[in-house]
Design a protein around this motif. Structure first.
Motif, short mmCIF file in Angstrom:
data_model
loop_
_atom_site.label_atom_id
_atom_site.label_comp_id
_atom_site.label_asym_id
_atom_site.label_seq_id
_atom_site.Cartn_x
_atom_site.Cartn_y
_atom_site.Cartn_z
N ALA A 85 0.83 -1.21 0.00
CA ALA A 85 0.00 0.00 0.00
C ALA A 85 0.87 1.26 0.00
N ARG A 86 1.96 1.26 0.76
CA ARG A 86 2.86 2.42 0.79
C ARG A 86 3.50 2.64 -0.57
N GLU A 87 3.97 1.55 -1.19
CA GLU A 87 4.59 1.67 -2.50
C GLU A 87 3.58 2.16 -3.53
N ARG A 88 2.38 1.65 -3.49
CA ARG A 88 1.33 2.06 -4.43
C ARG A 88 1.00 3.55 -4.24
N ALA A 89 0.91 3.98 -2.99
CA ALA A 89 0.66 5.39 -2.71
C ALA A 89 1.78 6.25 -3.27
N ALA A 90 3.02 5.84 -3.04
CA ALA A 90 4.17 6.60 -3.53
C ALA A 90 4.22 6.62 -5.05
#
Length: 166
Positions: free
Chosen positions: A99-104
């Motif tokens: 989720a963090r990578e997708r947000a970034a």
């Protein structure tokens, strides 16, 4: 202000100059910005793999072969897998990214294409649900910085050279 004359070392056979060689003080300032952004990202808690994913995705969007080469090698050194690198361009269509990578990645794309205001608002809101304010700021700075390096490399037509034998 004196006019700068391209040197033989700065000029390529195709008539383009290497901007980094032609204007080294400006390039050193950009490198200094990159150093500060790298420190900001680390202080915000962004790991090296996430930073390299942002560098790579922005470089994919901009079509910068030189930066793709540099940051693919950096991502692999940081522990990224070839599988995830292979599907990075289609990150929305896979479950391989957190989720963090997708947000970034969404925020990096919105930073690279700021004219799409609706997509930018959506990406910012989605990222804001997952990333802290420090992480949001760091991701945006990483994307801004790699966009600048992409422009330098694309306009200079920096080549991708064969890696030296080990």
């Amino acid at each position: 202000m004196s006019e700068t004359v391209p040197t033989a070392a700065a000029r390529r056979a195709n008539g383009r100059i290497f901007l980094d060689k032609q204007s080294p003080a400006a390039y050193r300032a950009l490198v200094g910005t990159a150093d500060a952004v790298r420190a900001t990202a680390a202080e915000a808690g962004l790991d090296r793999i996430l930073v390299e994913l942002v560098n790579l995705r922005v470089s994919q969007l901009n079509g910068c072969a030189s930066c793709l080469d540099v940051h693919t090698r950096a991502a692999l050194r940081a522990g990224e897998t070839t599988r995830r690198l292979g599907v990075l361009a289609a990150w929305r269509d896979t479950e391989l990214f957190t989720a963090r990578e997708r947000a970034a990645l969404g925020l990096a794309e919105a930073t690279t294409h700021p004219a799409d205001a609706l997509a930018q608002e959506r990406a910012y809101a989605e990222a804001g649900e997952v990333l802290t304010d420090d992480e949001l700021s760091a991701v945006i700075w990483v994307a801004i910085t790699i966009n600048a390096f992409n422009r330098v490399s694309i306009l200079s037509k920096h080549p991708v050279r064969e890696a030296p034998a080990r």
